[in-house]
Each structure stands twice: as structure tokens, then as C-alpha cells.
Design an enzyme around this catalytic site. Structure first.
Site, mmCIF file in Angstrom:
data_model
loop_
_atom_site.group_PDB
_atom_site.id
_atom_site.type_symbol
_atom_site.label_atom_id
_atom_site.label_comp_id
_atom_site.label_asym_id
_atom_site.label_seq_id
_atom_site.Cartn_x
_atom_site.Cartn_y
_atom_site.Cartn_z
ATOM 1 C CG ASP A 9 8.925 -16.184 -23.246
ATOM 2 O OD1 ASP A 9 9.864 -16.931 -22.943
ATOM 3 O OD2 ASP A 9 8.590 -15.946 -24.429
ATOM 4 C CD GLU B 283 13.316 -15.975 -21.608
ATOM 5 O OE1 GLU B 283 13.964 -16.811 -22.262
ATOM 6 O OE2 GLU B 283 12.564 -15.144 -22.142
#
Length: 720
Positions: free
Chosen positions: A230, A272
């Protein structure tokens, strides 16, 4: 200063698939090291999916109980957003302990069982790893703020000067005015790229980097199959830069990949990075220093929505043309929606204004620089547009990721704050709490959707299993079609010239197969001439039902007529490689792709190592204290494609009495399972296997069996 390593004794042994289960229903994992290139991912928001009791919050045991549904649906890998202990001020992305399971979700024993049961069903699991920041409640931060000279004093980015890194943008412009926040305990400012309760870790500190390595080692030993990294572009900071995509970030990721490949081969890293494609490709690394196996392609997603309203394919075509080539063995990750807002950061100001007008007319629908709506409400619950969007997702380059509930067209709740609008409980049945939980309704972590159009009593898994023309059956069918054609995952993408701006055409090709994909973005019928200079004289066969289409002309052109929001997937074969089209509209036989050299079998062979697994033919939603409520699904014909057209004359896609869910606009035909809700029109030259005015072959049977349609009782199923 060094971080205390995770004790070896605390790391559980790797979890192996359950060998004693029935091999027909639980075949286990294949040995393919590049499984992620052809996989379909499914994001499971743990607290929203299923509550095994009456806590009002989804949990691990609830997910375990629904694994049969996910296997039946046909997904290959589950993506679990954070389930770690957290204050839950940002949906779990504010982590307070990296190597535990939050008590409300279950225990580590429950997680071990989830891994065993998912692997036994042939599904992998990747989890979110939030490396960039922690919660301000994490013990590391509490120690850092209270003891600056202690072992964690330099774990975060502190300063006395809040004017540093002025070139870094503020991401959450709706809630934050600066990337610095003053801490009254330490009497210094700490750096945060997201919310002010999420301080960024200091990756310049070797102890932080080693601590992250230990977190990865812990979960790899538990048995997870990979990590979604992330917010990975923001790990490092440097004066005079945007503090994004810095060289030090890539050095760290290359070191992480080297450790994973050496100690846990086969585990996957997914970046991401909400950036432009030319920046994102750097996260694949180089041949000498690889980084991530996959990266999400953020810019292509909003352009699918833009193209649908503009009714031109230009936006999608242009962003794919601007996408650089990626290394061999790498893959893009694509999606239509996820747990965040539909981000509009990667579009122009004019495009953003247009999309707000088209898709977020109410200001409550907007959040940060995006739109906080689910897929079905975004598209006005149009079945044709939902099918077209899925067809693009599944055929464009990349491994697709579905968001829980989108397979049934779940709605959203814009009256809830921030991203909670798209994180409501999964709708399983029309019963209390939509079958999500037996808790008192007021105890649910969020209320179930009760809007006029998307009420859970009408939109739920049980109802759609019972309705064979439902969106759920259609999605399951097209996932099965994609599984039979690995070229959609590992094939080259070649855009093709078309003389109609509304039509997007391209081929997906590998050494075994070529598939031509043609899509009409307009809401009216269009005719288009596609240029296929390298395939003059080649034959075309519909992948859904096997019907023959006109061959590519000698000059390399192909004329197609497409209905509103229609699409075709056509196998391109040499004339000598395809049987003659049979009479009565029965599908032509297209030989399956030859087996791989490593022993992987074709789709018609029995399941074995490296081969497609067999899915269960039916699924019944479990209910408390009663037998199954949903009927058993009928058997599926050859190649596993579920077919379910009612007798001729019965309108398809009709909702329950009084419930106008999914009803098309006035004047548009109801869906017959075709690519765009039944509006597809084959070329005029089609004779054998063509559809008549009622969309059927000359014998009254289906000539082109799209997902979600079936032969009638008087028509035998065809044998490929």
C-alpha cells in the site's frame, strides 16, 4: 539503533494445502510460478463480508464459511485489506500491530484455517502490507514520541521546521492542510502523507527497513501468497522533490524482492502506486534488480467510465498507447472499483469536471479527488453497461480485481461518511441484515443498503442464484470463459485501426491463440471496419458459443455490426485449423490450445497439477437453522460455461414483481445474455450459426451462448 527482530519461535510453520479433502471439489493449488498473470483477484473487505455470529462485524470465520461461494464464482485469489489491530480511523490502514489479527476478526488460528481452506479450494490469498505509515497508536510511535533517544526515537520523520518538503502535494485535500502535524508530547512536527493520525515511517533508518523485512517474513511463514504494498511511492523523502517515486524507494523494493525470492520463492509483490504509467513501470524494476511482480494500472480505470459517457473509445485507446511495455513475467493489475473512492487524480481538469457531472451530481458523492460510489450506481444499474465494463476489465491487459458485491450489483450509501459509502455489509439473502449477521440491526458496524433501487431485499446472492439470467450468473459465466482462454492474461495486446470512434478493437495473442476483441462504447448500434492486415483470410469464431463469423477479407478488413454497448470476443484461426461451421446454428469446434511444455493440460482435460481446476456446479447460501434456501444450479454443458435461457417468448432479465431493479431504459431490449444486454447484432454476412430476429439460431436454439444463457428444453447441448 536496530529494531528487535521477531523471535523465530513466534513464527508459525508454513501452512500446506489440506491433502485429505475431496480432490474433485478441493483440488489445491497449481505449481505455476506465474499464476498471477492469468488470475482473477477478488477483494474481500473482511469486516463487510460475513459475520459468523452476532458481533455485527465480519470476521475470519465468516469468510471461511463463504469460501465455497467464492470457489463457485470462479475467482483465483482473495485480496484481504488490513485485518491487523487498529483504531479503525481509516478502515484498518492505520495499523497498530503488524503481526497480529484484530480480536474482532478472530485469532491467528482462524487465519491459519483460512489459509488451509482457501488453498484446498485452489484459491490463493494476498494481504495488504501498509509499509508507509502506522497508526499514531502503534507502540513504535508511542515510544518514538515519548523517548526521542530510545530505540524507536528515529522510527518516524520528525523535524522542528514544518517548511521542509514543500514540493510534496497534500493528498487528502478534503481533510488535511499540511503534511506536517505538531506533536504536543515530543514538541516536534511529524511527517504524514495521508491523515494526521497516520505518521510516516522513516525508511532512511535501517532499523525500519529491517523491521518491515521481519513483518514480511512473518506472514510468508504463515503461508500467504503475496502482498499488496500500500502507498508504496511515498516511502522516502528528499528536499526539492515531490517525495514520490524516489530512487531510494526503488532500492528498498529491490532489496525486499531479493529477500522474498531467496527465502520464500513464489510469493508475489503487488505495488499500489496511483501514478502515471511511465512512473509506475519503474516499480517492476530491472532484469538484474526486479522489484514488484504486479502494479495496479490506475489511469485506465477512470477512462473506461469516461469513454462510456463520451461514447467514444478515444480515452481508453490513448491511455493504453501511453502505457510503456513491462518486463517479461510482469503483469498489470486492473479494476473497476475498490474500497476507496474512484480516484480522478490521473485525469485532466476538464475530464474531471465532466466525470463529476456525469457520475457525481450530488456533492455527497464526491470525496478527496474522486467519487465514492459503487459500480452499479455509477452506471445507473444499466445491465448493458455493467456487462460492457466487465468485458473490458477481463479482456484489457492485466489481471482483473473484482470488488466484493459488485458481482451482484450492490448499491452504496452516500449518507455514510467518507469511504464507508462503499464498504457496507455484503448482501447474501433478503432476510434480516441481508444474511450478513444475526446481530441486532443496530449493532452492525454499518447499516445494510436499504435504498429504493438497491435494497438488499431485491439485490442479494440468494435471489440472483435463483434467477438464471441475473448479473451474478453472467459474471460467473464470463469468468469461466476467461479461464478457458489464458491469452487474456499472458497474451500480447495489439490495438487495431477502426473507422468508427465509438468502437475499440484489439487482439490478445500468445503462442497458442489469438482472440479479437471488439467493443462498442456507444448507446446506439454502430457498424465498424476493423483493420487486420496480418490475418487476411483467417476464420473467426465466437468464444461464448462457437458460432462462426465471416472470415477476415483478403484485404485484411473485417466489417462488424454491434448493438448498443455490445462486444464480441472472437477466436482468430487459420482456415486449416478450424472445422467447417455445422448447420442449425450449433457451435463450430475450435481445437483447444495445445498443452504447455511444462505439462499443463488444456481446458478439456481432467484437473491435475498445473491444470485448470474444476469448480463446484452449485452453491446454496447457508442459513441458520434451516435447509438451503437457494435451488441447486443445473448442470453445465461442455467447457463449463453455464447456460440458462428460458423458453422462447419469455422476456429475459425480468425483475421480481414490483421491484424495478436492473430494468433497462424505455425502448431498449431486455438482456438476452449477449455482451451488451442482448443488443448485439451479428454481421449481415453471417448465415450458419447466425441469430435471427429473436436472437436464436435457425433451430430455435442459441447460436452464440453468452454467459448467463442456456439451451432450451427442445435443443440438445452441443458437443465441442
Amino acid at each position: 539503533m536496530t529494531a528487535a527482530p521477531v523471535p523465530a519461535a513466534a513464527l508459525p510453520a508454513p501452512v500446506e494445502p489440506t491433502a485429505q479433502l475431496d480432490a474433485d471439489e478441493r483440488p489445491g493449488l497449481t505449481e505455476d510460478p506465474q499464476w498471477y498473470r492469468t488470475a482473477v483477484f477478488y477483494e474481500v473487505l473482511l469486516r463487510a463480508f460475513a459475520d459468523s455470529g452476532d458481533s455485527g462485524t465480519g470476521n475470519l470465520r465468516g469468510l471461511i464459511e463463504r469460501l465455497d461461494y467464492l470457489q463457485w464464482l470462479g475467482v483465483d485469489c482473495l485480496w484481504l485489506p488490513p485485518f491487523y489491530p487498529s483504531p479503525l480511523r481509516d478502515g484498518g490502514y492505520d495499523v497498530s500491530d503488524y503481526i497480529s489479527v484484530a480480536p474482532e476478526y478472530g485469532t491467528m488460528e482462524d487465519f491459519h484455517e483460512l489459509m488451509r481452506e482457501a488453498h484446498a479450494r485452489g484459491m490463493r490469498i494476498v494481504i495488504d502490507l501498509v509499509m508507509n505509515h502506522t497508526s499514531d497508536q502503534h507502540p513504535w510511535f508511542q515510544s518514538s514520541r515519548s523517548n526521542p533517544d530510545g530505540p524507536y526515537g528515529d522510527f518516524y520523520v520528525w523535524t522542528d521546521d514544518a517548511t521542509r518538503y514543500q514540493d510534496a502535494r497534500v493528498i487528502f485535500v478534503d481533510t488535511e492542510t499540511s503534511n506536517w502535524t505538531f506533536d504536543p508530547v515530543r514538541r516536534q512536527y511529524f511527517w504524514h502523507r495521508f491523515f494526521s493520525h497516520q505518521p510516516d515511517l522513516n525508511f532512511e533508518n535501517p532499523a525500519v527497513r529491517e523491521a518491515m523485512f521481519d513483518v514480511v517474513r512473518f506472514w510468508c511463514r504463515v503461508g500467504v501468497d503475496g502482498f499488496r504494498l500500500d502507498a508504496v511511492p511515498y516511502l522516502f523523502e528528499a528536499e526539492g522533490t515531490s517525495c514520490e517515486n524516489l530512487p531510494r524507494t526503488h532500492e528498498f523494493l529491490a532489496d525486499l524482492r531479493a529477500m522474498v525470492d531467496a527465502e520464500f520463492p513464489g510469493k508475489v509483490l503487488i505495488a499500489e502506486a496511483n501514478q502515471w504509467p511511465e512512473d509506475v513501470v519503474e516499480y517492476y524494476g530491472t532484469e538484474e534488480r526486479p522489484e514488484c511482480h504486479m502494479c495496479f494500472h490506475f489511469p485506465v480505470m477512470p477512462r473506461i467510465y469516461y469513454a462510456l459517457r463520451e461514447q467514444r473509445a478515444r480515452a481508453v485507446r490513448d491511455i493504453l498507447a501511453d502505457t510503456p511495455a513491462i518486463p517479461a513475467g510482469a503483469q498489470w493489475g486492473t479494476f473497476l472499483r475498490n474500497h476507496d473512492e474512484l480516484t480522478l487524480e490521473m485525469v485532466s481538469t476538464e475530464e474531471r469536471a465532466a466525470m463529476y457531472g456525469w457520475y457525481a451530481e450530488d456533492p455527497r458523492m464526491r470525496a478527496n479527488v474522486g467519487i465514492r460510489r459503487r459500480l452499479a450506481p455509477l452506471l445507473g444499474n444499466s445491465r448493458a453497461e455493467l456487462e460492457l465494463a466487465h468485458a473490458l476489465l477481463l479482456s484489457l491487459p492485466g489481471s482483473p480485481c473484482l470488488y466484493y458485491g459488485d458481482e451482484i450489483g450492490m448499491g452504496d450509501n452516500i449518507w455514510l461518511p467518507d469511504r464507508d459509502a462503499v464498504r457496507t455489509p455484503m448482501q447474501w439473502t433478503p432476510d434480516r441484515n441481508a444474511g450478513f449477521s444475526t446481530a441486532d440491526p443496530g449493532k452492525l458496524y454499518l447499516p445494510v443498503v436499504q435504498s429504493l433501487i438497491n435494497h438488499y431485499a431485491a439485490v442479494n446472492v440468494e435471489a440472483q442464484i435463483a434467477q438464471k439470467t441475473s448479473l451474478l450468473h453472467w459474471v460467473r459465466g464470463i469468468l469461466e470463459v476467461r479461464r478457458q482462454h489464458p491469452v487474456f492474461g499472458d497474451g500480447d495486446f495489439v490495438p487495431l485501426p477502426v473507422d468508427n470512434d465509438a468502437v475499440l478493437a484489439f487482439t490478445r495473442s500468445n503462442a497458442r491463440e489469438t482472440v479479437l476483441c471488439v467493443t462498442n462504447m456507444a448507446n446506439t448500434a454502430r457498424s465498424a471496419t476493423v483493420q487486420l492486415p496480418d490475418h487476411a483470410g483467417y476464420h473467426l469464431t465466437d468464444v461464448f458459443g462457437g458460432a462462426r463469423f465471416p472470415a477476415v477479407r483478403a484485404d485484411g478488413t473485417l466489417v462488424l455490426t454491434l448493438g448498443s454497448r455490445d462486444f464480441f470476443w472472437l477466436v482468430v484461426t487459420r482456415p486449416e485449423d478450424t472445422d467447417a461451421a455445422p448447420l442449425l446454428g450449433l457451435p463450430a469446434h475450435v481445437p483447444p490450445a495445445p498443452a504447455e511444455e511444462d505439462g499443463a493440460a488444456g481446458p478439456d482435460d481432467a484437473a491435475g497439477p498445473g491444470e485448470p481446476r474444476q469448480r463446484p456446479e452449485s452453491y446454496a447460501v447457508p442459513t441458520a437453522g434451516t435447509g438451503p434456501r437457494a435451488p441447486t444450479l443445473p448442470g453445465t454443458p461442455a467447457r463449463g460455461i453455464p447456460l440458462s435461457t428460458p423458453p422462447r417468448g419469455v422476456p429475459l432479465g425480468t425483475p421480481p414483481r414490483g421491484v424495478p431493479v436492473g430494468t433497462p431504459a424505455a425502448g431498449l431490449p431486455l438482456g438476452d445474455g449477449a455482451g451488451a444486454g442482448g443488443a448485439g447484432t451479428p454481421p449481415a454476412e453471417v448465415v450458419d450459426g447466425g441469430r435471427g430476429d429473436d436472437g436464436r439460431g435457425d433451430d430455435g436454439g442459441p447460436a452464440s451462448a453468452r454467459p448467463g444463457t442456456a439451451p432450451t428444453a427442445e435443443t440438445p447441448e452441443s458437443t465441442p
